[in-house]
Design a protein around this motif. Sequence first.
Motif, PDB file in Angstrom:
ATOM      1  N   TYR A  56     -17.015  32.938 -72.337  1.00 31.55           N
ATOM      2  CA  TYR A  56     -18.440  32.945 -72.694  1.00 31.55           C
ATOM      3  C   TYR A  56     -18.597  32.766 -74.205  1.00 31.55           C
ATOM      4  N   PHE A  88     -29.132  30.896 -65.692  1.00 30.43           N
ATOM      5  CA  PHE A  88     -28.959  32.351 -65.633  1.00 30.43           C
ATOM      6  C   PHE A  88     -30.134  33.017 -64.910  1.00 30.43           C
ATOM      7  N   PHE A 100     -23.583  36.172 -71.001  1.00 24.71           N
ATOM      8  CA  PHE A 100     -24.629  35.300 -71.549  1.00 24.71           C
ATOM      9  C   PHE A 100     -25.166  35.843 -72.870  1.00 24.71           C
TER      10      PHE A 100
END
Length: 357
Positions: free
Chosen positions: A62, A90, A103
Amino acid sequence: SLYQLLKPYDDAKAALVALLFLISPLNILNVLITTDTPLILFAFLSAAALFRALKDDSLAWYGLSGALLGMAFLSKYFAVLLGLGYLAYFIFSGKNKQKTLGFILLYASVVPFVLVNVYWNYTHCWDNILFNLYNRHEGDQWSWSKVAFFWGAQLYLVTPPVIYYLFRRRAELVQKIVGSPLVLFGWAFVLPMAVFALLSLKKVIGLHWVLAFYPFMYVLLFVWLSREELVKSLKFMAWFSAAHLVVVAAIAALPMETWKQHRLYDGIVFMFEPEKIVEQIRPYEQQQFLLATNSYSSSAIISYHYGKDFFVFGDGSRHARQDDIVTDFREYEGRNILIDRKSAPDLMEYVQYFQSV
């Protein structure tokens, strides 16, 4: 990279999709070194890293995806659209604590790169911001022709046979991508293209605007098309791209005089015969003339071939304000200036600045 991404799902189809992308006109003719080149690279690598992060549930991936997105942002502001595509994915996908943290880390990893851009703008009169949000949009008007150009460009980039196969499968396109592990790439392609479609109501969307997002379309073709359809599309693409190369080779072989009656002839000469122009200018430098052109692109081209900077005299264009950062006209008071132009000037543009023209 495209092949390696898709290989675990179907080796043969992955090879076909990668080859289809490799011989497409946007790759065959993509010989310009511009800000789009690093944007395409970093945008794809960012999406691939995010895909790996989702698959491995890895915070490190990520973070890498965010850093690559930041580098794409420093290449071109269009990277913001990719970030919005990630956000849409998302919001509309299943969530858990690890994914949410991932995220957050992704977007946090972008922040240092954004701050670099903000600092540069702060110390350079906000040039990037003014150009992209204001200068380049002055005088834009709504027009159906802009919309038609946008959709025509997409037809050209996707190519007619692929459009045909997608139309035949239109009823199952959404279902197939939603049920695929590659759904992330659907958001990465569809959301930016939807934004461009809206902008096309008032803005001419250049072919290069969308190039960073087209690799994601080829990922979608892997999901949507069968092997047989990919093979047929590949055969068309081979002839399609070959035709482009034949046209380019034919144009390159024509003598310069072929274009003498064309309205762009002056620009063609300036681009392809710069050394002859340089020969005409050098005697003036020996007479202590300062050297300039009337546009930013002309200055960039002739400066490269001459080996010395040419500044921009006059309004130039919306791009020419970059020259203001390095040019101080107060230092040129009382000096002679040679202004190299592609076409004959209106002398009234200059008489107010000089004792003689």
